[in-house]
Design a protein around this motif. Structure first.
Motif, PDB file in Angstrom:
ATOM      1  N   ASN A 178      19.027  10.192   4.116  1.00  0.00           N
ATOM      2  CA  ASN A 178      19.523   8.956   4.719  1.00  0.00           C
ATOM      3  C   ASN A 178      18.421   8.402   5.623  1.00  0.00           C
ATOM      4  O   ASN A 178      18.308   8.769   6.796  1.00  0.00           O
ATOM      5  CB  ASN A 178      20.801   9.216   5.514  1.00  0.00           C
ATOM      6  N   GLU A 179      17.613   7.532   5.065  1.00  0.00           N
ATOM      7  CA  GLU A 179      16.436   7.030   5.782  1.00  0.00           C
ATOM      8  C   GLU A 179      16.815   6.218   7.014  1.00  0.00           C
ATOM      9  O   GLU A 179      16.188   6.353   8.075  1.00  0.00           O
ATOM     10  CB  GLU A 179      15.587   6.179   4.834  1.00  0.00           C
ATOM     11  N   ALA A 193       6.203  19.956  -1.208  1.00  0.00           N
ATOM     12  CA  ALA A 193       6.406  19.587   0.197  1.00  0.00           C
ATOM     13  C   ALA A 193       5.165  19.891   1.029  1.00  0.00           C
ATOM     14  O   ALA A 193       4.757  19.091   1.881  1.00  0.00           O
ATOM     15  CB  ALA A 193       7.617  20.327   0.763  1.00  0.00           C
ATOM     16  N   PHE A 194       4.540  21.034   0.778  1.00  0.00           N
ATOM     17  CA  PHE A 194       3.340  21.397   1.535  1.00  0.00           C
ATOM     18  C   PHE A 194       2.162  20.491   1.180  1.00  0.00           C
ATOM     19  O   PHE A 194       1.308  20.219   2.030  1.00  0.00           O
ATOM     20  CB  PHE A 194       2.978  22.864   1.300  1.00  0.00           C
ATOM     21  N   ASP A 195       2.107  20.032  -0.075  1.00  0.00           N
ATOM     22  CA  ASP A 195       1.062  19.070  -0.450  1.00  0.00           C
ATOM     23  C   ASP A 195       1.205  17.788   0.372  1.00  0.00           C
ATOM     24  O   ASP A 195       0.219  17.238   0.874  1.00  0.00           O
ATOM     25  CB  ASP A 195       1.142  18.733  -1.943  1.00  0.00           C
ATOM     26  N   LEU A 196       2.445  17.305   0.491  1.00  0.00           N
ATOM     27  CA  LEU A 196       2.693  16.115   1.313  1.00  0.00           C
ATOM     28  C   LEU A 196       2.294  16.374   2.761  1.00  0.00           C
ATOM     29  O   LEU A 196       1.669  15.532   3.413  1.00  0.00           O
ATOM     30  CB  LEU A 196       4.172  15.725   1.256  1.00  0.00           C
ATOM     31  N   SER A 197       2.660  17.540   3.250  1.00  0.00           N
ATOM     32  CA  SER A 197       2.328  17.902   4.629  1.00  0.00           C
ATOM     33  C   SER A 197       0.820  17.901   4.849  1.00  0.00           C
ATOM     34  O   SER A 197       0.323  17.358   5.844  1.00  0.00           O
ATOM     35  CB  SER A 197       2.905  19.288   4.949  1.00  0.00           C
ATOM     36  N   ASP A 198       0.083  18.489   3.925  1.00  0.00           N
ATOM     37  CA  ASP A 198      -1.381  18.539   4.047  1.00  0.00           C
ATOM     38  C   ASP A 198      -1.974  17.134   4.111  1.00  0.00           C
ATOM     39  O   ASP A 198      -2.872  16.852   4.918  1.00  0.00           O
ATOM     40  CB  ASP A 198      -1.989  19.291   2.859  1.00  0.00           C
ATOM     41  N   ILE A 199      -1.459  16.257   3.253  1.00  0.00           N
ATOM     42  CA  ILE A 199      -1.961  14.880   3.217  1.00  0.00           C
ATOM     43  C   ILE A 199      -1.728  14.189   4.555  1.00  0.00           C
ATOM     44  O   ILE A 199      -2.622  13.537   5.110  1.00  0.00           O
ATOM     45  CB  ILE A 199      -1.277  14.090   2.079  1.00  0.00           C
ATOM     46  N   TYR A 200      -0.527  14.346   5.095  1.00  0.00           N
ATOM     47  CA  TYR A 200      -0.206  13.651   6.344  1.00  0.00           C
ATOM     48  C   TYR A 200      -0.924  14.246   7.549  1.00  0.00           C
ATOM     49  O   TYR A 200      -1.331  13.510   8.462  1.00  0.00           O
ATOM     50  CB  TYR A 200       1.308  13.624   6.567  1.00  0.00           C
ATOM     51  N   ILE A 201      -1.103  15.541   7.567  1.00  0.00           N
ATOM     52  CA  ILE A 201      -1.832  16.139   8.694  1.00  0.00           C
ATOM     53  C   ILE A 201      -3.284  15.660   8.694  1.00  0.00           C
ATOM     54  O   ILE A 201      -3.849  15.348   9.751  1.00  0.00           O
ATOM     55  CB  ILE A 201      -1.749  17.678   8.644  1.00  0.00           C
ATOM     56  N   ARG A 202      -3.874  15.564   7.512  1.00  0.00           N
ATOM     57  CA  ARG A 202      -5.241  15.023   7.437  1.00  0.00           C
ATOM     58  C   ARG A 202      -5.273  13.570   7.903  1.00  0.00           C
ATOM     59  O   ARG A 202      -6.212  13.142   8.582  1.00  0.00           O
ATOM     60  CB  ARG A 202      -5.785  15.144   6.011  1.00  0.00           C
ATOM     61  N   GLU A 203      -4.242  12.815   7.542  1.00  0.00           N
ATOM     62  CA  GLU A 203      -4.190  11.409   7.946  1.00  0.00           C
ATOM     63  C   GLU A 203      -3.988  11.287   9.462  1.00  0.00           C
ATOM     64  O   GLU A 203      -4.559  10.398  10.102  1.00  0.00           O
ATOM     65  CB  GLU A 203      -3.054  10.694   7.203  1.00  0.00           C
ATOM     66  N   ILE A 204      -3.190  12.171  10.029  1.00  0.00           N
ATOM     67  CA  ILE A 204      -3.002  12.185  11.485  1.00  0.00           C
ATOM     68  C   ILE A 204      -4.341  12.393  12.187  1.00  0.00           C
ATOM     69  O   ILE A 204      -4.661  11.730  13.178  1.00  0.00           O
ATOM     70  CB  ILE A 204      -2.003  13.293  11.892  1.00  0.00           C
ATOM     71  N   GLU A 205      -5.127  13.315  11.662  1.00  0.00           N
ATOM     72  CA  GLU A 205      -6.417  13.612  12.288  1.00  0.00           C
ATOM     73  C   GLU A 205      -7.400  12.453  12.162  1.00  0.00           C
ATOM     74  O   GLU A 205      -8.274  12.275  13.009  1.00  0.00           O
ATOM     75  CB  GLU A 205      -7.018  14.880  11.675  1.00  0.00           C
ATOM     76  N   LEU A 213      -0.862   3.074  15.408  1.00  0.00           N
ATOM     77  CA  LEU A 213      -0.904   3.457  13.996  1.00  0.00           C
ATOM     78  C   LEU A 213      -0.359   4.873  13.799  1.00  0.00           C
ATOM     79  O   LEU A 213       0.268   5.168  12.779  1.00  0.00           O
ATOM     80  CB  LEU A 213      -2.335   3.359  13.464  1.00  0.00           C
ATOM     81  N   LEU A 214      -0.587   5.715  14.774  1.00  0.00           N
ATOM     82  CA  LEU A 214      -0.050   7.074  14.699  1.00  0.00           C
ATOM     83  C   LEU A 214       1.476   7.057  14.791  1.00  0.00           C
ATOM     84  O   LEU A 214       2.163   7.777  14.061  1.00  0.00           O
ATOM     85  CB  LEU A 214      -0.639   7.936  15.814  1.00  0.00           C
ATOM     86  N   GLN A 215       2.003   6.220  15.670  1.00  0.00           N
ATOM     87  CA  GLN A 215       3.459   6.104  15.790  1.00  0.00           C
ATOM     88  C   GLN A 215       4.058   5.594  14.480  1.00  0.00           C
ATOM     89  O   GLN A 215       5.101   6.079  14.022  1.00  0.00           O
ATOM     90  CB  GLN A 215       3.822   5.152  16.937  1.00  0.00           C
ATOM     91  N   GLU A 216       3.398   4.614  13.878  1.00  0.00           N
ATOM     92  CA  GLU A 216       3.876   4.078  12.600  1.00  0.00           C
ATOM     93  C   GLU A 216       3.855   5.153  11.520  1.00  0.00           C
ATOM     94  O   GLU A 216       4.735   5.202  10.650  1.00  0.00           O
ATOM     95  CB  GLU A 216       3.004   2.894  12.171  1.00  0.00           C
ATOM     96  N   TYR A 271       7.011   7.321  11.202  1.00  0.00           N
ATOM     97  CA  TYR A 271       8.112   6.701  10.457  1.00  0.00           C
ATOM     98  C   TYR A 271       7.801   6.684   8.958  1.00  0.00           C
ATOM     99  O   TYR A 271       8.700   6.836   8.123  1.00  0.00           O
ATOM    100  CB  TYR A 271       8.362   5.283  10.973  1.00  0.00           C
ATOM    101  N   GLU A 272       6.529   6.508   8.643  1.00  0.00           N
ATOM    102  CA  GLU A 272       6.125   6.541   7.236  1.00  0.00           C
ATOM    103  C   GLU A 272       6.374   7.928   6.643  1.00  0.00           C
ATOM    104  O   GLU A 272       6.786   8.056   5.488  1.00  0.00           O
ATOM    105  CB  GLU A 272       4.643   6.177   7.112  1.00  0.00           C
ATOM    106  N   MET A 273       6.138   8.958   7.451  1.00  0.00           N
ATOM    107  CA  MET A 273       6.397  10.323   6.982  1.00  0.00           C
ATOM    108  C   MET A 273       7.867  10.502   6.625  1.00  0.00           C
ATOM    109  O   MET A 273       8.197  11.117   5.606  1.00  0.00           O
ATOM    110  CB  MET A 273       5.982  11.342   8.051  1.00  0.00           C
ATOM    111  N   VAL A 274       8.743   9.971   7.458  1.00  0.00           N
ATOM    112  CA  VAL A 274      10.178  10.064   7.180  1.00  0.00           C
ATOM    113  C   VAL A 274      10.488   9.428   5.828  1.00  0.00           C
ATOM    114  O   VAL A 274      11.189  10.008   4.991  1.00  0.00           O
ATOM    115  CB  VAL A 274      11.003   9.382   8.295  1.00  0.00           C
ATOM    116  N   THR A 275       9.938   8.240   5.600  1.00  0.00           N
ATOM    117  CA  THR A 275      10.165   7.537   4.334  1.00  0.00           C
ATOM    118  C   THR A 275       9.674   8.361   3.148  1.00  0.00           C
ATOM    119  O   THR A 275      10.377   8.512   2.140  1.00  0.00           O
ATOM    120  CB  THR A 275       9.439   6.178   4.342  1.00  0.00           C
TER     121      THR A 275
END
Length: 243
Positions: A40-41, A92-104, A111-114, A117-121
């Motif tokens: 439920n987004e 799921a871990f592949d998605l996590s790896d992608i987002y952690i790299r993007e966070i860094e 942009l980090l706050q945005e 929310y993108e991660m939730v989506t």
């Protein structure tokens, strides 16, 4: 080492008491994870906004580093919720790896706050994809899930057939009959579709993206992208004013 950790813990407790800081309630965190697992987004983002309206914990002496650490924690929680909802750990871990790299990569707090929310989506989309059974066929669904789980790797027909416990010839015939086009085309379409994220949200070169998705070279990636989208990856980026 243990004494140092205890000392830091006591100092942090004292500092939090002096500043009247309180971590977001565990109940709110569990509510957020509940709505993610339910895919439920709207509700998930509503609770996330409540959490973000509270003061964040100081996870570093540097504000930007603290924010990044907080988002990495969120990413970890979202990943676990996604797995509990039925998505395979590997995906799921592949998605996590992608987002952690993007966070860094990001240094702009907004942009980090945005990105949170993108991660939730994205994680909820993964849950919906796994909960959907569009082809109403167990063998084809096994094949599709295998492809999704290994989208960043070279994928061979035989290994998909092994995962679905059928022969390669049978899978190939069945897949084309039910899906409407060959299995190899489905793989290529899926890789191209997933690659759009990197065109939209990263500064990765076309060569890097081609390598990431295990295409033989950049030219082949570009040709496939044009085949399925009518434009090249470069034109796709330009249309969205990216890079």
């Amino acid at each position: 080492m243990q004494q140092d950790v205890i000392k830091q813990f006591l100092n942090t407790r004292k500092e939090n008491e002096e500043t009247l800081f309180a971590h977001p309630s565990y109940q709110l965190e569990q509510e957020l994870l509940h709505w993610i697992k339910q895919a439920n987004e709207e509700k998930a983002k509503e609770v996330l906004s409540k959490i973000n309206n509270l003061e964040k914990a100081r996870l570093s002496h540097y504000p930007l580093r603290s924010l990044k650490n907080s988002l990495i924690c969120s990413c970890t929680l979202f990943t676990r919720a996604t797995i509990k909802a039925g998505v395979t750990p590997e995906y799921a871990f592949d998605l996590s790896d992608i987002y952690i790299r993007e966070i860094e990569k990001r240094d702009d707090p907004m942009l980090l706050q945005e990105l949170e929310y993108e991660m939730v989506t994205t994680f909820i989309k993964a849950i919906r994809d796994y909960q959907t059974d569009p082809y109403q066929n167990e063998i084809v669904d096994k094949a599709v899930h295998y492809i999704h789980d290994h989208i960043l790797q070279p994928i061979q027909l035989q290994e998909i057939a092994d995962a679905a416990n059928v022969s390669a010839n049978y899978l190939s015939t069945l897949f084309r009959k039910i899906v409407g086009f060959p299995l190899i085309e489905y793989i290529n379409r899926k890789k191209i579709e997933e690659s759009k994220y990197f065109l939209e949200h990263t500064n990765s070169s076309l060569l890097d993206i081609a390598i990431l998705f295990a295409f033989c070279n950049q030219s082949y990636y570009t040709a496939l992208f044009r085949k399925y989208n009518g434009i090249t990856p470069k034109q796709y980026k330009q249309l969205r004013n990216i890079g």
